[in-house]
Design an enzyme around this catalytic site. Structure first.
Site, PDB file in Angstrom:
ATOM      1  CB  CYS A   1      -1.410   7.426   1.249  1.00  0.00           C
ATOM      2  SG  CYS A   1      -2.945   6.742   1.886  1.00  0.00           S
TER       3      CYS A   1
ATOM      4  CD  GLU B   1      -3.099  -1.032   0.571  1.00  0.00           C
ATOM      5  OE1 GLU B   1      -3.350   0.072   0.067  1.00  0.00           O
ATOM      6  OE2 GLU B   1      -3.843  -2.015   0.453  1.00  0.00           O
TER       7      GLU B   1
HETATM    8  P1  NAD Z   1       8.147   4.614   5.171  1.00  0.00           P
HETATM    9  O1  NAD Z   1       8.208   3.783   3.942  1.00  0.00           O
HETATM   10  O2  NAD Z   1       9.282   5.502   5.487  1.00  0.00           O
HETATM   11  O3  NAD Z   1       7.965   3.678   6.484  1.00  0.00           O
HETATM   12  C1  NAD Z   1       6.963   2.689   6.571  1.00  0.00           C
HETATM   13  C2  NAD Z   1       7.438   1.585   7.491  1.00  0.00           C
HETATM   14  O4  NAD Z   1       8.597   0.991   6.922  1.00  0.00           O
HETATM   15  C3  NAD Z   1       7.800   2.033   8.897  1.00  0.00           C
HETATM   16  O5  NAD Z   1       7.310   1.097   9.823  1.00  0.00           O
HETATM   17  C4  NAD Z   1       9.327   2.051   8.874  1.00  0.00           C
HETATM   18  O6  NAD Z   1       9.897   1.724  10.121  1.00  0.00           O
HETATM   19  C5  NAD Z   1       9.666   0.981   7.869  1.00  0.00           C
HETATM   20  N1  NAD Z   1      10.929   1.252   7.174  1.00  0.00           N
HETATM   21  C6  NAD Z   1      11.475   2.487   6.932  1.00  0.00           C
HETATM   22  N2  NAD Z   1      12.661   2.347   6.264  1.00  0.00           N
HETATM   23  C7  NAD Z   1      12.834   1.010   6.079  1.00  0.00           C
HETATM   24  C8  NAD Z   1      13.869   0.237   5.466  1.00  0.00           C
HETATM   25  N3  NAD Z   1      14.932   0.799   4.913  1.00  0.00           N
HETATM   26  N4  NAD Z   1      13.726  -1.108   5.459  1.00  0.00           N
HETATM   27  C9  NAD Z   1      12.645  -1.701   6.001  1.00  0.00           C
HETATM   28  N5  NAD Z   1      11.656  -1.020   6.624  1.00  0.00           N
HETATM   29  C10 NAD Z   1      11.726   0.325   6.667  1.00  0.00           C
HETATM   30  O7  NAD Z   1       6.767   5.410   5.070  1.00  0.00           O
HETATM   31  P2  NAD Z   1       6.207   6.508   6.065  1.00  0.00           P
HETATM   32  O8  NAD Z   1       7.035   7.730   5.938  1.00  0.00           O
HETATM   33  O9  NAD Z   1       5.984   5.917   7.412  1.00  0.00           O
HETATM   34  O10 NAD Z   1       4.762   6.763   5.411  1.00  0.00           O
HETATM   35  C11 NAD Z   1       4.559   7.651   4.360  1.00  0.00           C
HETATM   36  C12 NAD Z   1       4.377   6.931   3.042  1.00  0.00           C
HETATM   37  O11 NAD Z   1       3.370   5.938   3.175  1.00  0.00           O
HETATM   38  C13 NAD Z   1       3.874   7.862   1.949  1.00  0.00           C
HETATM   39  O12 NAD Z   1       4.516   7.551   0.728  1.00  0.00           O
HETATM   40  C14 NAD Z   1       2.391   7.527   1.866  1.00  0.00           C
HETATM   41  O13 NAD Z   1       1.801   7.856   0.638  1.00  0.00           O
HETATM   42  C15 NAD Z   1       2.408   6.069   2.141  1.00  0.00           C
HETATM   43  N6  NAD Z   1       1.107   5.613   2.650  1.00  0.00           N
HETATM   44  C16 NAD Z   1       0.347   4.800   1.875  1.00  0.00           C
HETATM   45  C17 NAD Z   1      -0.917   4.397   2.332  1.00  0.00           C
HETATM   46  C18 NAD Z   1      -1.811   3.505   1.484  1.00  0.00           C
HETATM   47  O14 NAD Z   1      -2.797   3.003   2.000  1.00  0.00           O
HETATM   48  N7  NAD Z   1      -1.521   3.279   0.226  1.00  0.00           N
HETATM   49  C19 NAD Z   1      -1.353   4.799   3.579  1.00  0.00           C
HETATM   50  C20 NAD Z   1      -0.533   5.612   4.336  1.00  0.00           C
HETATM   51  C21 NAD Z   1       0.702   6.017   3.882  1.00  0.00           C
END
Ligand code: NAD
Length: 467
Positions: free
Chosen positions: A247, A213
């Protein structure tokens, strides 16, 4: 903090999930989901306090965009659980006459849910509820960027679930990476496209199915006959809630050239109506999650201004509280960073156009968005845009809502993700939909060897019958 090494923890969960395989039926799942809903209600004030601490969110906003959608997801699952779990009857195709088939939804096993920070309750407990409804054991990794809510999720899951059903593992990317080395039966990741790639690569090692997602730039197309005031109300809501850190927030708006100025003024008036003249100072308007994202948004804006964009700001920033007053940006161009990366904050470029075909071509030349919004009255224009563009979903004369509609799945397409969550789609995501096909009197045995005149006759009949 986590007390056990990750591999021991997952092994324990796997063993208890295997023991439970036959006993985790409708009643046990219903009880687990009911307990989750009760625990969320019981901890409502703690949830409000945690989100206040993590994101400076107003208590009403926590109720409206976190607690109520979470309870709605759980309650929808409880109400439909029996139907979702029931084996699904499948009609035989002509060649299969003489067989009966049922699709048996079966728990996948132990699943991993990785959650983002922007709706730290809903985007953690929503997928957990779907996974439990489908009968799985769950490892939940909430975001390190909302530590108070993450700590509360540990408490909520410990209170709601029996041992060995849901394990919350707190920590940042390093913990995520350690979890991703383990074998899971499904990974449900919500977050950025960049991390989505890392998750998918890690999942490939164990051939684990993934739901991604992700995010991206969700455009709005405002057409000539749109109701400007109504459009502004929805767009300001979509960009004001969570200070645009959603998002499915409108990323930018394509506006007919002739309506540009009046629409900009309508947006300004609507921000003032919703949050007062100084939006930045409103207690209903939340902060940017941390200094890194505050600086990222400021840099996006500076880059746009340096390259010639103009900005209209609705209030004062409060850098000490990482609050950014909403801004309209006019005169942005494709070379600017703001036109290339997901904004994920309260900056809203208005992009003028003369011809709708140009806008459709621009949308189609960009990575496929998670959602596309249309503000229009004409049905033919709405169906033209919906049919000519690709996006995870389409919202017409509204924003954000498709994300929380229990009777539709929600997910991206292409760069905005794969697979779906929410409601029955979430249940199916966490289930293996296993066909069980039984022989009654199938005529296909007439085609078994030895081949000869009987088989030849049957083949002739079939060739004549099949189109
Ligand atoms: P992110 O990708 O930075 O982090 C998401 C999760 O991944 C966190 O739990 C984090 O600890 C983990 N993570 C971060 N870096 C990692 C790595 N190198 N390896 C493995 N895991 C890692 O995202 P965010 O900043 O928390 O959220 C924002 C993003 O999420 C935006 O792009 C937004 O559009 C998207 N989003 C999508 C939806 C949807 O339903 N499609 C909903 C909410 C947010």
């Amino acid at each position: 903090m986590n007390d056990y090494p990750i591999d021991t923890l997952i092994q324990t969960l796997r063993e208890s999930s295997q023991k439970r395989r036959e006993s985790f039926g409708y009643e046990q799942r219903r009880i687990a989901l009911t307990n989750l809903a009760k625990t969320v209600r019981r901890n409502r004030l703690e949830i409000i306090a945690a989100l206040g601490q993590d994101q400076g969110k107003a208590s009403d906003e926590v109720d409206v965009v976190e607690i109520i959608p979470t309870l709605s997801e759980i309650s929808h699952a409880i109400s439909h659980l029996a139907r979702w779990m029931r084996p699904r009857r499948v009609w035989p195709t002509p060649l299969m006459i003489g067989t009966t088939t049922r699709i048996l939804p079966q728990a996948k096993g132990v699943v991993l849910v990785i959650a983002p920070w922007n709706f730290p309750l809903l985007l953690a407990l929503g997928p957990v509820a779907s996974a439990i409804a489908a009968g799985n054991a769950v490892v939940l990794k909430p975001s390190e960027m909302t530590p108070a809510t993450s700590a509360l999720l540990v408490k909520i899951c410990a209170q709601a679930f029996p041992d060995g059903l849901v394990q919350v593992v707190e920590g940042g990317p390093e913990v995520s990476r350690a979890l991703l080395t383990q074998r899971f039966d499904h990974i449900f990741f919500t977050g950025s496209p960049a991390v989505g790639r890392i998750v998918m690569q890690a999942a490939a090692h164990h051939l684990t199915p993934v739901t991604l997602e992700l995010g991206g730039k969700s455009p709005v197309i405002l057409t000539h006959d749109a109701d400007l005031v109504d459009a502004a109300r929805w767009i300001v809501w979509g960009k004001g809630v969570n200070a645009g850190q959603i998002c499915v927030a409108p990323d930018h708006v394509f506006v007919p050239q002739s309506l540009l100025e009046s629409f900009a003024q309508t947006i300004e008036a609507q921000f003032a109506l919703s949050y007062g003249a100084d939006v930045g100072a409103s207690p209903d308007y939340c902060q940017i999650v941390n200094q890194r994202h505050f600086s990222r948004l400021m840099a996006l804006m500076d880059d746009a201004v340096q390259k010639g964009a103009t900005v209209r700001v609705f209030g004062q920033d409060q850098p000490e509280r990482t609050k950014i007053a909403p801004r309209l940006l006019l005169g942005t161009t494709p070379e600017m960073e703001i036109s290339q990366e997901e904004i994920f904050g309260p900056l809203l470029p208005l992009i003028p156009y003369d011809d709708l075909s140009e806008v459709i071509a621009k949308v189609n030349a960009s990575p496929k968005p998670l959602i596309l919004y249309i503000f229009a009255k004409s049905r033919s224009v709405i169906s033209r845009i919906s049919g000519a563009t690709q996006s995870g979903s389409v919202g017409v004369n509204l924003t954000l809502m498709p994300f929380i509609h229990g009777n539709i799945g929600f997910g991206g397409v292409g760069a905005s993700g794969m697979g779906e969550g929410h409601g029955r789609a979430g249940f199916d995501t966490f289930s293996h939909l296993k066909p069980v096909m039984k022989n009654q009197f199938t005529l296909l045995t007439l085609l078994f060897p030895p081949y000869g005149s009987r088989v030849k006759r049957m083949v002739r009949l079939l060739l004549a019958y099949l189109k």
